[in-house]
Design an enzyme around this catalytic site. Sequence first.
Site, PDB file in Angstrom:
ATOM      1  N   GLU A  78       0.823  -1.208   0.000  1.00 29.34           N
ATOM      2  CA  GLU A  78       0.000   0.000   0.000  1.00 29.34           C
ATOM      3  C   GLU A  78       0.862   1.265   0.000  1.00 29.34           C
ATOM      4  OE1 GLU A  78      -4.183  -0.822   1.888  1.00 29.34           O
ATOM      5  OE2 GLU A  78      -3.200   0.671   3.120  1.00 29.34           O
ATOM      6  N   HIS A  92       6.335 -27.194  -1.118  1.00 29.29           N
ATOM      7  CA  HIS A  92       5.573 -28.243  -1.810  1.00 29.29           C
ATOM      8  C   HIS A  92       4.426 -27.647  -2.621  1.00 29.29           C
ATOM      9  CE1 HIS A  92       7.716 -31.430   0.431  1.00 29.29           C
ATOM     10  NE2 HIS A  92       7.889 -30.413   1.273  1.00 29.29           N
ATOM     11  N   LYS A 126     -14.007   0.989  -3.849  1.00 29.45           N
ATOM     12  CA  LYS A 126     -15.050   1.491  -2.939  1.00 29.45           C
ATOM     13  C   LYS A 126     -16.096   2.278  -3.723  1.00 29.45           C
ATOM     14  CE  LYS A 126     -12.061   2.162   1.069  1.00 29.45           C
ATOM     15  NZ  LYS A 126     -11.453   3.159   1.920  1.00 29.45           N
TER      16      LYS A 126
HETATM   17  O1  PA5 Z   1      -3.112   1.681   6.020  1.00 29.19           O
HETATM   18  C1  PA5 Z   1      -4.222   2.155   5.862  1.00 29.19           C
HETATM   19  O2  PA5 Z   1      -4.445   3.365   6.031  1.00 29.19           O
HETATM   20  C2  PA5 Z   1      -5.414   1.294   5.496  1.00 29.19           C
HETATM   21  O3  PA5 Z   1      -5.058  -0.019   5.242  1.00 29.19           O
HETATM   22  C3  PA5 Z   1      -6.430   1.293   6.620  1.00 29.19           C
HETATM   23  O4  PA5 Z   1      -5.830   0.786   7.782  1.00 29.19           O
HETATM   24  C4  PA5 Z   1      -7.665   0.468   6.287  1.00 29.19           C
HETATM   25  O5  PA5 Z   1      -8.188   0.860   5.045  1.00 29.19           O
HETATM   26  C5  PA5 Z   1      -8.731   0.642   7.352  1.00 29.19           C
HETATM   27  O6  PA5 Z   1      -9.062   1.970   7.493  1.00 29.19           O
HETATM   28  P1  PA5 Z   1      -9.816   2.515   8.769  1.00 29.19           P
HETATM   29  O7  PA5 Z   1      -8.975   2.284   9.947  1.00 29.19           O
HETATM   30  O8  PA5 Z   1     -10.014   3.975   8.482  1.00 29.19           O
HETATM   31  O9  PA5 Z   1     -11.123   1.772   8.854  1.00 29.19           O
END
Ligand code: PA5
Length: 433
Positions: A286, A307, A421
Site C-alpha cells: 500500500e 511443496h 469502494k
Molecule cells: O493503512 C491504511 O491506512 C489502510 O489499510 C487502513 O488501515 C484500512 O483501510 C482501514 O481503514 P480505517 O482504519 O479507516 O477503517
Amino acid sequence: MHTISIDTQQVLQRAHKDTFNGLQTELQSAFHTLTAGKGAGAEFTGWLQLPVTFPTELLGEIEATARRLSAQSEMVVVVGIGGSYLGAKAVLEALGSHFHHFTGDGYPHLVFAGHQLSPGYHAELLKVLDQKEYSVIVISKSGTTTEPAVAFRLLKKHLYAKYGDENGANRIVAITDAAKGALRTMAVKEGYKTFVVPDDIGGRFSVLTPVGLLPLAVAGIPVAGLLEGAAHMRRSILADPENNPASRYALARTAMYRSGKPAEIMVTYEPGLVYLAEWWKQLFGESEGKGGKGIFPASVTNTTDLHSMGQYIQDGLRILFETVVSVEKNKNEVVIPSDPDDLDGLNYLAGRNLGEVNLIAEEATRQAHLDGGVPNMRIILPELTPDTVGQLLYMFEFACGLSAYMLGVNPFDQPGVEAYKQNMFRMLGKINN
Ligand code: PA5
C-alpha cells in the site's frame, strides 16, 4: 536485549553493478527526507517518534482496559480491516501459542471480524458468541470503512440484545479518530470507552498505537516489550544512518528492483509468522504500489510452500528475490526419537532437534534458490520475543519510508484503494456517494 540483524551480501553480489551508481547518495537523501519530515506525506510520520514518546499514562490506561475486558470476557472480538487489524493479528500469532484455543492461557481468545464481508464467517461468529461471554474492540481510523462498520452493526445488535443497552455499551471499546467519523459520533452518543488513533499515524503504521497494543494486551502479550524493542531499533537506525538494518534492507531491495527483480517474497519457516508477512505485504504494497511503480510483495511459509510455490520460485520467471525472516532459537524444542525398526528410514535424524532440521531446510533452500537465480537476503531474529518483534516492526516501517522515497512515491497515502469502494457504493446504491 537480543538484537536483530540483516545479511544482504548475496543480494548485493547479484545486483547489476550500475544500479549502485548514486544509490548510497539516494539512500542518504531519503533518510534525511524521512527523518527531517520534508517528504511527501510527512504529516503522517508520527510513528517515527512513537516508541520514545509513548505516554506512560496511555500505556497504563491500555493495560487497565485490557484487564477489565479480560475479566469480563471469554472472547474479545477485534473489528477492523487493513492496518486496523493486521498488526495485532501478526504479533498475536508470532508471540502467542498456536493452540491457545484448546489449552487456554488465562486470557480471552481474540477473534477478528470486519476484515471481509463473508456472511458465513459472521453468521458462525454470532452463533459462537451466543454461548460466550464477550466484548468488542472496534477499530477504524476514518470511522467510515464499510467492512468493519457492517460487522460492528451486527455485533452491536447482538451485544445489546444479550447484555442490555447499558451493559452492552460497557463491553465496547472504540479506537478511532479524536474528533471525526461515524465511529467517533457513535462512541460519544453511546458512551463507549475510546482510544485515539493519532492524526499523524496512518493505519498500516499504527501497530504500536492503541490499535495494536490494546488487543495484544487483552491477549496477554507484554506490549511494553514491543515498544522497548522498537525504541532500540530506532536508536540503532539514528546512530548509524547508512549501516543499520532498515537502511541496508531498503538499499538491497531497491538494488534488486533496479536489477529487473520487481517481486519480493517474504519467506518464513514458522507458521506463527504467516501474519507478519501479511502485515508486511500491506505495509509495502500500500505504501509503494503507485504510479505504475513498486515492488510486488508476496509471501510463502516454508517448508509448507516448498511443496506448492517451491517449483515456481526455483524454476519459473526470473523476476523474484527473497527476504527470509530467520529465527535462530526456538521457544520450545522437540527431539526426533529413535525407532527400533526404522521403517521410515529416519534414524539418521534421531536425537536431533527439529529446530536444527528446520534451519538446515532453510539454508538448503536459500542455496538452491541462489543457484536458481533468486537472490535472497536474511533478516535474523535470535529469538521470537516482544523486543525482537518490536525491533522488526519498526525496522520494516522505517525501511518502507526509505524505499518509497527512493522509488519516488508518497509512502503514506493510498489513493488506489478508493477505486473499488466507489464502484461498490455505486452498485449498492449508496446515497451521497
Ligand atoms: O493503512 C491504511 O491506512 C489502510 O489499510 C487502513 O488501515 C484500512 O483501510 C482501514 O481503514 P480505517 O482504519 O479507516 O477503517
